[in-house]
Design an enzyme around this catalytic site. Structure first.
Site, mmCIF file in Angstrom:
data_model
loop_
_atom_site.group_PDB
_atom_site.id
_atom_site.type_symbol
_atom_site.label_atom_id
_atom_site.label_comp_id
_atom_site.label_asym_id
_atom_site.label_seq_id
_atom_site.Cartn_x
_atom_site.Cartn_y
_atom_site.Cartn_z
ATOM 1 N N ASP A 1 0.861 -1.207 0.000
ATOM 2 C CA ASP A 1 0.000 0.000 0.000
ATOM 3 C C ASP A 1 0.882 1.237 0.000
ATOM 4 O OD1 ASP A 1 -2.474 1.487 0.085
ATOM 5 O OD2 ASP A 1 -2.062 1.941 2.176
ATOM 6 N N SER A 2 0.278 2.378 -0.360
ATOM 7 C CA SER A 2 1.015 3.638 -0.317
ATOM 8 C C SER A 2 1.329 4.035 1.123
ATOM 9 C CB SER A 2 0.185 4.738 -0.975
ATOM 10 O OG SER A 2 -1.023 4.895 -0.263
ATOM 11 N N CYS B 1 -11.096 2.941 -1.425
ATOM 12 C CA CYS B 1 -9.745 3.287 -0.979
ATOM 13 C C CYS B 1 -9.540 2.541 0.327
ATOM 14 C CB CYS B 1 -9.623 4.793 -0.748
ATOM 15 S SG CYS B 1 -8.099 5.278 0.089
ATOM 16 N N THR B 2 -8.414 1.851 0.441
ATOM 17 C CA THR B 2 -8.246 0.990 1.615
ATOM 18 C C THR B 2 -8.045 1.785 2.908
ATOM 19 O OG1 THR B 2 -5.926 0.717 0.981
ATOM 20 C CG2 THR B 2 -7.451 -1.046 0.373
ATOM 21 N N HIS B 3 -7.841 3.087 2.798
ATOM 22 C CA HIS B 3 -7.801 3.900 4.013
ATOM 23 C C HIS B 3 -9.219 4.110 4.590
ATOM 24 C CE1 HIS B 3 -3.747 5.011 2.724
ATOM 25 N NE2 HIS B 3 -3.562 5.675 3.853
ATOM 26 N N GLU C 1 -3.361 9.625 7.300
ATOM 27 C CA GLU C 1 -1.915 9.363 7.455
ATOM 28 C C GLU C 1 -1.331 10.230 8.573
ATOM 29 O OE1 GLU C 1 0.565 7.374 5.645
ATOM 30 O OE2 GLU C 1 -1.157 6.217 4.987
ATOM 31 N N TYR D 1 -0.722 8.618 -2.698
ATOM 32 C CA TYR D 1 -0.577 8.391 -4.135
ATOM 33 C C TYR D 1 -1.713 9.065 -4.917
ATOM 34 C CZ TYR D 1 2.924 4.574 -3.829
ATOM 35 O OH TYR D 1 4.052 3.819 -3.642
ATOM 36 N N GLY D 2 -2.826 9.285 -4.233
ATOM 37 C CA GLY D 2 -4.057 9.707 -4.913
ATOM 38 C C GLY D 2 -3.973 11.019 -5.648
ATOM 39 N N CYS E 1 -4.233 -1.313 -2.425
ATOM 40 C CA CYS E 1 -4.283 0.123 -2.689
ATOM 41 C C CYS E 1 -5.058 0.296 -3.988
ATOM 42 C CB CYS E 1 -2.848 0.640 -2.849
ATOM 43 S SG CYS E 1 -2.749 2.363 -3.316
ATOM 44 N N ASN E 2 -6.217 0.922 -3.889
ATOM 45 C CA ASN E 2 -7.035 1.101 -5.095
ATOM 46 C C ASN E 2 -6.371 2.020 -6.088
ATOM 47 O OD1 ASN E 2 -9.977 -0.033 -4.483
ATOM 48 N ND2 ASN E 2 -9.029 0.704 -2.614
ATOM 49 N N THR E 3 -5.639 3.001 -5.560
ATOM 50 C CA THR E 3 -5.021 3.976 -6.451
ATOM 51 C C THR E 3 -3.983 3.271 -7.331
ATOM 52 O OG1 THR E 3 -5.404 5.617 -4.751
ATOM 53 C CG2 THR E 3 -3.859 6.213 -6.491
#
Ligand code: DGL
Length: 270
Positions: free
Chosen positions: A7-8, A194-196, A162, A39-40, A70-72
């Site tokens: 992931d980012s 988005c995994t966040h 983050e 990353y988005g 990470c979807n992005t």
């Protein structure tokens, strides 16, 4: 037989937690590119380059199979990686497909032609890069017809998460949900793309109301990974040690990860 999770930053921990619970016998190696998150807001060349670097690091750990949690990265880089870069003895899989399979009520890995499905109005919440890629709509079109998707780029939410600023993240989620509802007043389902975002799932659900079914990825990715490893056990790599790697400051990242997952999490330098 280690498997890599990329992931980012911290968002992929929602997937990490779910796969560790679902497959306790598998050592997972997590790579968070915290030094370059989010990353988005990056362009696709940049996302491709950073994602390839992280995946190579996970291959070095003996993880022949890497999940882009990470979807992005899945939206902006995965197709190009699979078409031009991933060697035949390795696999890199994304997080969109399991989600779409669940939304369209398919069996894992069912590649039959698109068909009409029950859900008609879907709200997609994701990063600006994921929304711009239209990867979700592309993957959905392979599997379902007649589904209206309204996408909301949720600028700022990943940054706030983050940085550990939950109050800001909550306020941003509410305002993004309001913006979406002005364009699609009655979605039947909402995708947290988005995994966040599962870290803010309660706020999404509250803002959307109880009638909206909120889909988030962690559990779905874990189920589909278990199914995949059952069918393709040869892709569980030679690595034996579970660990969490970060390109950021291991101490600060460990503290925030511990706060999110509510158990002690220790990162080391990637
Ligand atoms: N958690 C990631 C995703 O699923 C990345 C978000 C970001 O770095 O902007 O899209």
């Amino acid at each position: 037989m280690a498997v890599g999770i990329f992931d980012s930053g911290l968002g992929g921990l929602t997937v990490y937690q779910a796969v560790v619970e679902r497959l306790p016998e598998v050592p997972f190696v997590y790579y968070g590119d915290n030094a370059h998150a989010p990353y988005g807001v990056r362009d696709s060349d940049d996302i491709f380059r950073l994602t390839c670097a992280g995946v190579e690091r996970l291959w070095d750990e003996g993880c022949d199979l890497v999940i882009l949690a990470c979807n992005t990265a899945s939206a902006a880089a995965l197709k190009r990686m699979q078409e031009t870069w991933v060697p035949a003895d390795k696999r890199v899989l994304g997080v969109f497909v399991p989600l779409i399979e669940a939304l369209t009520e398919r069996q894992w890995g069912d590649n039959s032609p698109p068909r009409e499905v029950a859900v008609k109005h879907v709200a997609l919440f994701a990063t600006p890069a994921t929304v711009a890629s239209r990867a979700f709509q592309r993957e959905l079109a392979f599997r379902a017809i007649g589904v209206d998707v309204e996408a909301q780029p949720c600028g700022g939410v990943v940054d706030a998460i983050e940085q550990g600023d939950e109050i800001l993240a909550e306020a941003l989620v509410r305002s993004h949900v309001e913006a979406l509802k002005r364009r699609m007043p009655k979605p039947e389902a909402a995708i947290l793309g988005c995994t966040h975002y599962p870290l803010m799932q309660k706020t999404f659900q509250e803002a959307l109301g109880p009638s909206v079914r909120v889909f988030s990825q962690a559990g779905l990715v874990a189920e589909s990974l278990a199914d995949y490893l059952g069918r393709r056990p040869e892709f569980a790599g030679a690595g034996a040690e579970a660990k969490l790697l970060t390109t950021g400051d291991p101490r600060a990242v460990s503290d925030r990860a511990t706060q999110f997952l509510k158990r002690r999490i220790s990162f080391e330098a990637a």
